[in-house]
Scaffold this motif. Sequence first.
Motif, short mmCIF file in Angstrom:
data_model
loop_
_atom_site.label_atom_id
_atom_site.label_comp_id
_atom_site.label_asym_id
_atom_site.label_seq_id
_atom_site.Cartn_x
_atom_site.Cartn_y
_atom_site.Cartn_z
N ASN A 49 0.92 -1.27 0.14
CA ASN A 49 0.03 0.09 0.00
C ASN A 49 0.78 1.27 0.08
O ASN A 49 0.28 2.20 0.24
N SER A 50 2.15 1.22 -0.30
CA SER A 50 3.08 2.06 -0.30
C SER A 50 3.37 2.97 0.88
O SER A 50 3.84 4.10 1.00
N LYS A 51 3.29 1.97 2.07
CA LYS A 51 3.61 2.61 3.31
C LYS A 51 4.72 2.29 3.90
O LYS A 51 5.08 0.99 3.79
N ILE A 52 5.48 2.99 4.63
CA ILE A 52 6.76 2.58 5.29
C ILE A 52 6.47 1.77 6.41
O ILE A 52 5.62 2.21 7.26
N THR A 53 6.84 0.45 6.69
CA THR A 53 6.53 -0.65 7.76
C THR A 53 7.74 -0.33 8.89
O THR A 53 7.39 -0.31 9.98
N THR A 54 8.89 -0.59 8.18
CA THR A 54 9.89 -0.36 9.16
C THR A 54 11.00 0.25 8.45
O THR A 54 11.13 0.20 7.39
N VAL A 55 11.90 0.90 9.53
CA VAL A 55 13.20 1.58 9.13
C VAL A 55 14.34 0.97 9.87
O VAL A 55 14.17 1.16 11.23
#
Length: 157
Positions: free
Chosen positions: A52-58
């Motif tokens: 969904n084009s969302k950052i989940t982790t960095v």
Amino acid sequence: MKKKIIPNIFSIASLLVLFGCSGETNGSNSDDLMKVTIKKGNGVSVYQIDGNSKITTVTSTNDKTGINELRSYTYDNANDLQMVKIDNSVYGTSYMYYQTETKRSDGKIVAKTKTMANTRGKNETYTMEYCYDDDGKLLGIIMRDTKGNIFAKGLEE
């Protein structure tokens, strides 16, 4: 699904150019996550971006300081950021909470006001103003702090 991810990759590519970083996209895995690695100086950050084009982790590491950090992102049903959990190898675990108020007109988002409680318990508020062309296509977003100063400009999917 890959078409949804492309705008975020371009956004990350813009960061690479703006901040003099180097990076690479490692494709997607079986969980439909895109992995993007950004290297700057002694540090490396690996972004996981969902379908969904969302950052989940960095995941960030810094060879010079030895600090490792994992940031996990939680979104609500409207895909607005609600919380960031920060696990830092030196400072421990902390949380940042976000509250979003959305103003709409003619079915389009006109503005979002985000209030963020930072790790020191202080609230920071930012307003994102959404700009559209005559055909209703999103041109860009301007982010301002409570004093009206422009904090960031950009194009969001």
